[in-house]
Design an enzyme around this catalytic site. Structure first.
Site, PDB file in Angstrom:
ATOM      1  N   GLY A   1       0.838  -1.205   0.000  1.00 60.62           N
ATOM      2  CA  GLY A   1       0.000   0.000   0.000  1.00 60.62           C
ATOM      3  C   GLY A   1       0.862   1.238   0.000  1.00 60.62           C
ATOM      4  O   GLY A   1       2.067   1.170  -0.244  1.00 60.62           O
ATOM      5  N   ASN A   2       0.261   2.385   0.250  1.00 61.82           N
ATOM      6  CA  ASN A   2       1.025   3.625   0.389  1.00 61.82           C
ATOM      7  C   ASN A   2       0.272   4.547   1.336  1.00 61.82           C
ATOM      8  O   ASN A   2      -0.895   4.306   1.643  1.00 61.82           O
ATOM      9  CB  ASN A   2       1.283   4.262  -0.991  1.00 61.82           C
ATOM     10  CG  ASN A   2       0.007   4.723  -1.663  1.00 61.82           C
ATOM     11  OD1 ASN A   2      -0.661   5.625  -1.184  1.00 61.82           O
ATOM     12  ND2 ASN A   2      -0.346   4.078  -2.770  1.00 61.82           N
ATOM     13  N   PRO A   3       0.934   5.602   1.824  1.00 62.61           N
ATOM     14  CA  PRO A   3       0.302   6.389   2.897  1.00 62.61           C
ATOM     15  C   PRO A   3      -0.724   7.431   2.443  1.00 62.61           C
ATOM     16  O   PRO A   3      -1.084   8.308   3.220  1.00 62.61           O
ATOM     17  CB  PRO A   3       1.500   7.071   3.574  1.00 62.61           C
ATOM     18  CG  PRO A   3       2.560   7.099   2.560  1.00 62.61           C
ATOM     19  CD  PRO A   3       2.320   6.012   1.570  1.00 62.61           C
TER      20      PRO A   3
ATOM     21  N   ALA B   1      -3.740   7.653  -5.399  1.00 66.31           N
ATOM     22  CA  ALA B   1      -2.354   7.185  -5.507  1.00 66.31           C
ATOM     23  C   ALA B   1      -2.398   5.671  -5.728  1.00 66.31           C
ATOM     24  O   ALA B   1      -2.178   4.884  -4.799  1.00 66.31           O
ATOM     25  CB  ALA B   1      -1.593   7.523  -4.233  1.00 66.31           C
TER      26      ALA B   1
END
Ligand code: CTP
Length: 421
Positions: A222-224, A289
């Site tokens: 994942g990403n923040p 994103a």
């Protein structure tokens, strides 16, 4: 560029509730949108928050009392409204474009409904010829009482816009309905009243948040991304009259009431959701994103912790914008974001060309106040027709408005017979 509320005057009534501590945010947002804000407080409100706070934020004197021997009286009104020359010698009640009461106590709601004018605010509200918006805040039992319910219904019937209170922990310690609505929601409601919907009739699809690519049943890449930017665009597009579809990965945010919300997991799912909407949309804003890589194979069972080094082969995911670029029809606008940590502008221009975008919004998350998780952003917006504008540190809501305004310009939607609206 003219600010959205340039030339508008807002009278903001503050009454005696603990929620008054949230009102400064409303004043500063309205002011930064260009409005001339005149704060009128009841005597009780001044027990919760100092008039000086509002004077500082609005740049105008705060009106508290009817009587000249008090801090600010009727005699000072002209001075208070002199921020706009047009308003000289005109009564405040007639000069305002909108009156807001936030927080609105049971008492002011009762006075408005019953026609009582016994202080400056209640007198002024009775004399208002402009739209009136109230944001009630009180204990849940008071809110549910017959008197308050009937008074609120009466005000609604008379055309007063009511921004419904939220549910949560109240000052009494109880949990229930009665908290002042989120200040941004109140400003959005104010904008909906004051700004004609320049996106009326348009269908806007916004993507937000991260996508997640599973490694095994309990892990993912994942990403923040928090989704704040995309949710802000969705909220602002809705307030400006658009029909909005918000396609989002996992976030902790509440989708704005009134948008159609589609929850997705992986980049593939986000692509499918975007392609489903593509035939009907007028504007796509890709604020999400999406993960660029996914594990080539997803393990059927949880991968056990055995080897010291675990190699996972990653393969490219679909690039949503590129897929859209090859399928979009003439007249459909696409806004992309570019996250760049160096050579921001050349890289963003390249993305604009390669992904066939109408606008690209570039930001560098390594700069303080920009990027993931913050409430603010610092960005440059680049258009296909040479437009290039840097937007200094600003709230994501304000940036959302600038992006939408530029998209409308870039796509020529604001033009009537060749004239810019
Ligand atoms: N984007 C997309 N599909 C992906 C990844 C990103 O449509 N699989 C979109 C994002 O929503 C954003 C834009 O592409 O609007 C740019 O994202 P960014 O991460 O800056 O660029 P990438 O295209 O991923 O290129 P790079 O990572 O090489 O900079």
């Amino acid at each position: 560029m003219d600010k959205l509320l340039a030339g508008k005057t807002v009278v903001l009534g503050v009454t005696g509730s603990i929620a008054a501590f949230k009102t400064p945010h409303i004043v500063s947002r309205l002011t930064s949108l260009g409005a001339n804000v005149i704060v009128v407080m009841t005597e009780n409100a001044t027990r919760f928050i100092a008039p000086l706070t509002f004077e500082t934020l609005s740049g105008n004197e705060v009106v508290v009392s009817m009587w000249p021997d008090s801090k600010v009286g009727v005699a000072d009104l002209e001075e208070a409204v002199s921020g706009t020359e047009r308003l000289m010698h005109v009564r405040l009640g007639e000069a305002a474009d909108l009156a807001i009461v936030a927080p609105a106590t049971a008492n002011i709601i009762g006075k408005m409904a019953g026609g009582i004018a016994d202080d400056f605010l209640s007198t002024e509200l009775m004399a208002m010829t402009c739209p009136v918006l109230i944001a009630p805040a009180m204990n849940v039992n008071m809110l549910d009482s017959d008197a308050v319910s009937e008074n609120i219904s009466t005000l609604k019937e008379r055309g007063v816009v009511v921004v419904e209170p939220a549910t949560g922990r109240l000052a009494s310690g109880a949990v229930g309905r009665g908290r002042l609505a989120d200040p941004d929601t109140i400003v959005d409601a104010a904008l909906a009243v004051m700004v004609p919907g320049d996106l009326a009739g348009k269908r806007v699809v916004v993507t937000a948040g991260p996508t997640e690519e599973p490694i095994d049943p309990v892990r993912h890449i994942g990403n923040p991304s928090t989704g704040k930017m995309g949710f802000a665009v969705a909220e602002r597009a809705l307030s400006r009259g658009a029909q909005v579809v918000l396609i989002s990965g996992r976030t902790a945010l509440e989708p704005p009431a009134g948008v159609r919300f589609v929850r997705v997991g992986t980049t593939r799912e986000m692509l499918d959701a975007v392609l489903t909407e593509l035939p009907e949309l007028n504007l796509l804003v890709m604020a999400a994103a999406p993960a660029d890589y996914r594990p080539e194979e997803v393990a059927e069972h949880k991968i056990k912790k055995r080897a010291d080094i675990l190699n996972i082969q990653l393969v490219r995911t679909e690039d949503i914008l590129s897929e859209v670029a090859s399928k979009k029809q003439l007249g459909q606008g696409v806004v992309g974001f570019a996250v760049e940590t160096r050579d921001e502008l050349p890289n963003a221009r390249k993305k604009l060309e390669e992904k066939n975008l109408d606008l690209v919004v570039v930001n560098n998350p390594m700069i303080e106040g920009a990027g993931f998780g913050t409430d603010t952003n610092i960005a440059t917006i680049i258009g296909r027709t040479g437009l290039e504008e840097s937007v200094g540190k600003t709230s994501k809501h304000e940036l959302a408005d600038v992006i939408l305004t530029f998209a409308i310009r870039e796509l020529g939607w604001g033009k009537i017979d060749g004239q810019q609206r």
